[in-house]
Design a protein around this motif. Structure first.
Motif, PDB file in Angstrom:
ATOM      1  N   ALA A 110       0.834  -1.208   0.000  1.00  0.00           N
ATOM      2  CA  ALA A 110       0.000   0.000   0.000  1.00  0.00           C
ATOM      3  C   ALA A 110       0.868   1.256   0.000  1.00  0.00           C
ATOM      4  N   VAL A 111       1.928   1.238   0.807  1.00  0.00           N
ATOM      5  CA  VAL A 111       2.837   2.388   0.840  1.00  0.00           C
ATOM      6  C   VAL A 111       3.520   2.558  -0.514  1.00  0.00           C
ATOM      7  N   ALA A 112       3.939   1.459  -1.116  1.00  0.00           N
ATOM      8  CA  ALA A 112       4.622   1.532  -2.407  1.00  0.00           C
ATOM      9  C   ALA A 112       3.678   2.035  -3.496  1.00  0.00           C
ATOM     10  N   VAL A 113       2.439   1.509  -3.531  1.00  0.00           N
ATOM     11  CA  VAL A 113       1.461   1.950  -4.538  1.00  0.00           C
ATOM     12  C   VAL A 113       1.175   3.439  -4.360  1.00  0.00           C
ATOM     13  N   PHE A 114       1.006   3.874  -3.115  1.00  0.00           N
ATOM     14  CA  PHE A 114       0.749   5.292  -2.840  1.00  0.00           C
ATOM     15  C   PHE A 114       1.919   6.156  -3.318  1.00  0.00           C
ATOM     16  N   ALA A 115       3.156   5.718  -3.024  1.00  0.00           N
ATOM     17  CA  ALA A 115       4.337   6.481  -3.438  1.00  0.00           C
ATOM     18  C   ALA A 115       4.434   6.547  -4.958  1.00  0.00           C
ATOM     19  N   PHE A 116       4.166   5.431  -5.631  1.00  0.00           N
ATOM     20  CA  PHE A 116       4.215   5.439  -7.104  1.00  0.00           C
ATOM     21  C   PHE A 116       3.160   6.387  -7.669  1.00  0.00           C
ATOM     22  N   ARG A 117       1.932   6.345  -7.122  1.00  0.00           N
ATOM     23  CA  ARG A 117       0.857   7.206  -7.630  1.00  0.00           C
ATOM     24  C   ARG A 117       1.138   8.672  -7.320  1.00  0.00           C
ATOM     25  N   LEU A 118       1.838   8.927  -6.222  1.00  0.00           N
ATOM     26  CA  LEU A 118       2.183  10.291  -5.851  1.00  0.00           C
ATOM     27  C   LEU A 118       3.079  10.934  -6.910  1.00  0.00           C
ATOM     28  N   PHE A 119       3.956  10.106  -7.513  1.00  0.00           N
ATOM     29  CA  PHE A 119       4.864  10.609  -8.548  1.00  0.00           C
ATOM     30  C   PHE A 119       4.338  10.379  -9.972  1.00  0.00           C
ATOM     31  N   GLY A 120       3.091   9.943 -10.090  1.00  0.00           N
ATOM     32  CA  GLY A 120       2.467   9.821 -11.400  1.00  0.00           C
ATOM     33  C   GLY A 120       2.666   8.502 -12.097  1.00  0.00           C
ATOM     34  N   TYR A 121       3.100   7.476 -11.398  1.00  0.00           N
ATOM     35  CA  TYR A 121       3.282   6.157 -12.007  1.00  0.00           C
ATOM     36  C   TYR A 121       2.185   5.235 -11.496  1.00  0.00           C
ATOM     37  N   SER A 122       1.908   4.181 -12.249  1.00  0.00           N
ATOM     38  CA  SER A 122       0.913   3.200 -11.791  1.00  0.00           C
ATOM     39  C   SER A 122       1.630   1.898 -11.447  1.00  0.00           C
ATOM     40  N   LEU A 123       1.106   1.232 -10.420  1.00  0.00           N
ATOM     41  CA  LEU A 123       1.685  -0.039  -9.972  1.00  0.00           C
ATOM     42  C   LEU A 123       0.538  -0.966  -9.624  1.00  0.00           C
ATOM     43  N   SER A 124       0.595  -2.183 -10.118  1.00  0.00           N
ATOM     44  CA  SER A 124      -0.450  -3.168  -9.853  1.00  0.00           C
ATOM     45  C   SER A 124      -0.394  -3.577  -8.376  1.00  0.00           C
ATOM     46  N   ILE A 125      -1.534  -3.493  -7.706  1.00  0.00           N
ATOM     47  CA  ILE A 125      -1.590  -3.840  -6.272  1.00  0.00           C
ATOM     48  C   ILE A 125      -1.258  -5.313  -6.055  1.00  0.00           C
ATOM     49  N   PRO A 126      -1.862  -6.266  -6.817  1.00  0.00           N
ATOM     50  CA  PRO A 126      -1.485  -7.675  -6.594  1.00  0.00           C
ATOM     51  C   PRO A 126       0.008  -7.932  -6.844  1.00  0.00           C
ATOM     52  N   LEU A 127       0.575  -7.259  -7.839  1.00  0.00           N
ATOM     53  CA  LEU A 127       2.012  -7.429  -8.108  1.00  0.00           C
ATOM     54  C   LEU A 127       2.850  -6.904  -6.949  1.00  0.00           C
ATOM     55  N   ALA A 128       2.460  -5.760  -6.377  1.00  0.00           N
ATOM     56  CA  ALA A 128       3.201  -5.192  -5.252  1.00  0.00           C
ATOM     57  C   ALA A 128       3.105  -6.099  -4.022  1.00  0.00           C
ATOM     58  N   VAL A 129       1.906  -6.616  -3.741  1.00  0.00           N
ATOM     59  CA  VAL A 129       1.734  -7.528  -2.583  1.00  0.00           C
ATOM     60  C   VAL A 129       2.561  -8.788  -2.794  1.00  0.00           C
ATOM     61  N   ALA A 130       2.490  -9.374  -3.997  1.00  0.00           N
ATOM     62  CA  ALA A 130       3.250 -10.601  -4.277  1.00  0.00           C
ATOM     63  C   ALA A 130       4.757 -10.353  -4.173  1.00  0.00           C
ATOM     64  N   THR A 131       5.220  -9.201  -4.639  1.00  0.00           N
ATOM     65  CA  THR A 131       6.646  -8.881  -4.574  1.00  0.00           C
ATOM     66  C   THR A 131       7.113  -8.764  -3.128  1.00  0.00           C
ATOM     67  N   PHE A 132       6.367  -8.020  -2.301  1.00  0.00           N
ATOM     68  CA  PHE A 132       6.769  -7.872  -0.898  1.00  0.00           C
ATOM     69  C   PHE A 132       6.638  -9.186  -0.133  1.00  0.00           C
ATOM     70  N   MET A 133       5.637  -9.992  -0.478  1.00  0.00           N
ATOM     71  CA  MET A 133       5.486 -11.304   0.165  1.00  0.00           C
ATOM     72  C   MET A 133       6.695 -12.183  -0.162  1.00  0.00           C
ATOM     73  N   ALA A 134       7.095 -12.172  -1.440  1.00  0.00           N
ATOM     74  CA  ALA A 134       8.259 -12.971  -1.840  1.00  0.00           C
ATOM     75  C   ALA A 134       9.528 -12.487  -1.141  1.00  0.00           C
ATOM     76  N   LEU A 135       9.688 -11.185  -1.013  1.00  0.00           N
ATOM     77  CA  LEU A 135      10.880 -10.648  -0.335  1.00  0.00           C
ATOM     78  C   LEU A 135      10.900 -11.033   1.148  1.00  0.00           C
ATOM     79  N   LEU A 136       9.749 -10.992   1.799  1.00  0.00           N
ATOM     80  CA  LEU A 136       9.695 -11.353   3.218  1.00  0.00           C
ATOM     81  C   LEU A 136       9.944 -12.849   3.427  1.00  0.00           C
TER      82      LEU A 136
END
Length: 196
Positions: free
Chosen positions: A44-70
């Motif tokens: 959620a923080v990453a998606v918000f930061a990306f949208r703040l700077f005008g980029y789009s990020l898929s929420i499921p992709l962001a969750v899956a990426t952070f889950m894999a990193l953890l």
């Protein structure tokens, strides 16, 4: 004053450090739930930061990426070697077995014994080396022992020192040996020295 039944080991005992808590395996349901919440929050923080700077990020992709990193972080932590911890084993009170625990820690006694072992091993190969290193050190120890226990040194009263030390030790200290003394002879000399 301490109780008469208290041993020196009890007085000088250092409480053992507690070992670090072991990490739980990656199989518990609670761990997965916590990890999913943390991954969702980070996404959620990453998606918000990306949208703040005008980029789009898929929420499921962001969750899956952070889950894999953890999960990767936990897996690496599980296979990493444990940190080195100094463990001070508590000795049982009563009679000791006479063995020194060399692996417990590096201390002055260990270093001194190692230095003497190195000097004697070095001198064993060449008798001239015994005259240069162990013999003068042994003479210093004998002089200090005589000074502390009897009030004189080999230089101040050689006649009394020779009578007290005995011929084998006196000869070892004052004459240049043709060969390095045998360990059995050195053991007998050190035993005699300890009785002074």
């Amino acid at each position: 004053m301490s109780d008469a039944s208290t041993s020196i080991d009890d007085l000088l005992r250092h409480d053992d450090e507690r070992p670090p808590k072991q990490e739980r395996e990656i199989s518990g349901l609670g761990w997965w739930v916590r990890t999913a919440f943390v991954a969702t929050g980070l996404a959620a923080v990453a998606v918000f930061a990306f949208r703040l700077f005008g980029y789009s990020l898929s929420i499921p992709l962001a969750v899956a990426t952070f889950m894999a990193l953890l999960v990767l972080r936990r897996a690496v932590a599980l296979v990493a070697p444990p940190p080195a911890i100094k463990v001070y084993a508590r000795r049982p009170s009563g009679e000791e077995d006479g063995n020194y625990n060399w692996a417990a820690s590096e201390d002055g006694l260990n270093a001194a014994v190692r230095r003497w072992e190195n000097r004697l091993a070095w001198a064993d190969r060449e008798p001239d080396r015994f005259i240069r290193s162990p013999q003068p050190k042994l003479a210093q120890i004998v002089d200090e022992r005589l000074r502390q226990r009897h009030g004189f040194t080999t230089a101040s009263d050689p006649t009394r020192a020779r009578a007290l030390l005995g011929d084998p030790l006196w000869t070892l200290l004052t004459k240049s040996p043709k060969r390095t003394p045998h360990p059995r002879d050195l053991t007998a000399i050190v035993s005699h020295l300890e009785k002074l």
